[in-house]
Design an enzyme around this catalytic site. Structure first.
Site, PDB file in Angstrom:
ATOM      1  N   ASP A  75      24.828  -1.042   5.150  1.00  0.00           N
ATOM      2  CA  ASP A  75      23.296  -1.030   5.351  1.00  0.00           C
ATOM      3  C   ASP A  75      22.685  -1.269   6.515  1.00  0.00           C
ATOM      4  O   ASP A  75      22.985  -2.521   7.118  1.00  0.00           O
ATOM      5  CB  ASP A  75      23.151  -2.023   4.321  1.00  0.00           C
ATOM      6  CG  ASP A  75      23.546  -1.744   2.835  1.00  0.00           C
ATOM      7  OD1 ASP A  75      24.444  -1.231   2.576  1.00  0.00           O
ATOM      8  OD2 ASP A  75      22.853  -2.462   1.810  1.00  0.00           O
ATOM      9  N   GLU A 341      18.852  -0.014  -5.768  1.00  0.00           N
ATOM     10  CA  GLU A 341      18.988  -0.892  -4.447  1.00  0.00           C
ATOM     11  C   GLU A 341      18.081  -0.470  -3.364  1.00  0.00           C
ATOM     12  O   GLU A 341      17.643   0.559  -3.231  1.00  0.00           O
ATOM     13  CB  GLU A 341      20.632  -0.626  -4.127  1.00  0.00           C
ATOM     14  CG  GLU A 341      21.401  -0.694  -5.189  1.00  0.00           C
ATOM     15  CD  GLU A 341      22.914  -1.120  -4.821  1.00  0.00           C
ATOM     16  OE1 GLU A 341      23.046  -2.165  -4.732  1.00  0.00           O
ATOM     17  OE2 GLU A 341      23.654  -0.253  -4.273  1.00  0.00           O
TER      18      GLU A 341
HETATM   19  C1  FRU Z   1      23.871  -1.498  -0.924  1.00  0.00           C
HETATM   20  C2  FRU Z   1      24.180  -2.896  -1.243  1.00  0.00           C
HETATM   21  C3  FRU Z   1      23.101  -3.603  -1.210  1.00  0.00           C
HETATM   22  C4  FRU Z   1      23.515  -5.241  -0.978  1.00  0.00           C
HETATM   23  C5  FRU Z   1      24.734  -4.684   0.087  1.00  0.00           C
HETATM   24  C6  FRU Z   1      25.876  -5.743  -0.201  1.00  0.00           C
HETATM   25  O1  FRU Z   1      25.093  -0.637  -0.088  1.00  0.00           O
HETATM   26  O2  FRU Z   1      24.811  -3.015  -2.482  1.00  0.00           O
HETATM   27  O3  FRU Z   1      22.418  -3.521  -2.171  1.00  0.00           O
HETATM   28  O4  FRU Z   1      22.525  -5.717  -0.116  1.00  0.00           O
HETATM   29  O5  FRU Z   1      25.074  -3.526  -0.375  1.00  0.00           O
HETATM   30  O6  FRU Z   1      27.109  -5.188   0.630  1.00  0.00           O
END
Ligand code: FRU
Length: 491
Positions: A75, A341
């Site tokens: 991310d 997300e």
């Molecule tokens: C998206 C996610 C986010 C979280 C992160 C954890 O890729 O699931 O929602 O903050 O990855 O690794």
């Protein structure tokens, strides 16, 4: 909307705006999500893409370059102001990424419990085709001093902590003060990696300063961590109600219609005990007498009620953005999908778009769609949001064969499209540019930044711009600033 023969019609959504603090929640319904399957080709050869080309990210080559040999990267976000403009600082572009140590003896799939927010920088203003193939980002290390985020969990029991996604606000474009909003995670796990108690997820603020000279970029601060929001079990599901609850990914912004007020969208779930079969006719969203409608009983019998994603809203109660209050969710996807997300509010041509990412494997029984970006459009930050693109919600999916079982990113179904998990965690930037990370391409794991793509967004429709870059694929990790910070005091 005339609909597709053999499929139900999507729900009617007016896009009407409501007051941000009104008690109104839009619904991404089963009738809406069914439009994805309705527009999927049932007769492609197994492993091809069955979805409409204008909603699908072009194929990422299997020989993609990687951003850095030592850290996994997933991310990623930028340095933004209250309107999501992306700033360079003293001539440097800066990005913030979840990172994990590649050399620590665990693999990409174990990254989540080791996640640390790192940063990269590169000189601003260089066209993508004049940069190194991997985007030319220089790794700057972690943002938060080791252990500082653990102060949020003082007095609680945990075995390992992590820093999950969020956003970075430039508080005043004429200063170097920045505010990190992120998800502070604490896990309490046994030696086998199973939860002893549910993970704690706390939306947290930490203030710091960005610095740059002619040679590099660095940060100070991030020593004080202020817990902002924990799920209350009333508006947002908490760990006591569901050990698998989702609560994370804060993104703050100002609404031009409410100047001076700061809002935050985030990933949540609809409250209530996991496993209680309580989706409603509103969650299904069928029009009266639709011959292709499911009955509520059919849906409940399928177990679809385990999936209850929500896009949350909170409002700041002070100017320093250190006190926040929950408002009613903006969107719920009960009996549709369990995860919406990294939501973001994207304002364009007077319309308010919520973009969010979701997975094929988090869909509820009986509904289906690819990994990628989903979008909803309305006339205000709280609206009767209409899912984009023929009412489905799909904006930018990975090439996927919806007629074939998903498999996973770490254990591919050999019959599935080898790019069904090519990218994830997309963020829509100014001008419709979309960055993301590479997950799996032809069984090769990524942990690096994807080629940037461009989507054209008009009213309730979008299309991938295939004239952008090379057949629609721009530079790897091409994440340009659209604003330059005017403070050149560092020079
Ligand atoms: C998206 C996610 C986010 C979280 C992160 C954890 O890729 O699931 O929602 O903050 O990855 O690794």
């Amino acid at each position: 909307l005339t609909g597709v023969p053999g499929f139900p019609l999507p729900t009617i959504h007016t896009q009407q705006a409501y007051a941000p603090d009104a008690d109104f929640t839009a619904h991404w319904t089963r009738a809406d999500a069914m439009q994805i399957k309705a527009h999927s080709n049932p007769s492609v050869a197994a492993g091809q893409n069955s979805l409409p080309g204008q909603l699908i990210m072009p194929d990422i080559p299997a020989d993609f370059p990687t951003i850095n040999p030592d850290v996994w990267v997933w991310d990623t976000w930028t340095l933004i102001d209250k309107h999501a403009n992306q700033f360079s600082y003293n001539g440097w572009e800066v990005i913030f990424c979840l990172t994990a140590d590649k050399n620590a003896g665990y693999g990409f799939d174990d990254r989540h419990t080791h996640a640390r927010i790192g940063f990269f920088y590169r000189r601003a203003g260089i066209p993508a085709d004049k940069r190194p193939a991997n985007g030319g980002w220089i790794y700057g290390g972690h943002i938060i001093p080791e252990g500082a985020q653990e102060q949020v969990f003082a007095g609680t029991t945990y075995t390992i902590t992590a820093e999950w996604s969020g956003s970075m606000r430039l508080l005043d474009p004429n200063s170097n003060q920045v505010s990190l909003f992120y998800t502070d995670m604490a896990f309490n796990r046994n030696a086998a990696g199973q939860d002893i108690t549910p993970a704690q997820a706390v939306i947290t603020q930490s203030l710091g300063q960005i610095h740059a000279d002619f040679n590099h970029v660095w940060f100070t601060g991030f020593t004080t961590h202020t817990p902002l929001l924990r799920p209350d079990g009333v508006l947002y599901q908490n760990g006591a109600q569901n050990p698998y609850y989702n609560f994370r990914d804060p993104f703050t912004f100002e609404d031009p219609n409410h100047p001076g007020v700061n809002y935050m969208v985030f990933e949540g779930n609809t409250p209530g005990q996991r496993g209680i079969p309580n989706c409603t006719a509103t969650d299904l969203g069928y029009r009266p007498n639709d011959p292709h409608a499911e009955t509520l009983q059919q849906v409940l019998d399928s177990g679809a009620y385990y999936q209850k994603a929500a896009i949350g809203l909170a409002v700041a109660e002070d100017a320093s953005l250190s006190k926040w209050k929950f408002l009613t969710p903006l969107v719920e996807a009960n009996c549709v999908n369990d995860q919406t997300e990294r939501p973001q509010m994207y304002i364009k041509d007077g319309k308010y778009y919520i973009f969010t990412i979701s997975h094929r494997t988090t869909y509820a029984a009986g509904v289906d769609g690819p990994d990628g970006v989903y979008g909803f459009v309305g006339n205000g930050i709280r609206s009767d949001f209409q899912p984009m693109n023929y009412g489905s919600g799909l904006v930018l999916g990975n090439p996927t064969d919806l007629n074939t079982a998903a498999g996973t990113d770490y254990d591919a179904n050999p019959q599935q499209n080898p790019r069904a998990f090519q990218s994830y965690s997309h963020y829509v930037m100014p001008g419709g540019l979309v960055e993301s990370f590479i997950d799996t391409v032809e069984n090769r794991r990524g942990g690096t930044l994807s080629p940037t793509v461009k989507v054209q967004i008009k009213s309730d429709a979008s299309a991938v711009d295939l004239r952008y870059g090379n057949g629609g694929l721009g530079g790897y990790g091409d994440i340009p600033a659209n604003r330059a910070d005017v403070n050149i005091a560092g020079f």
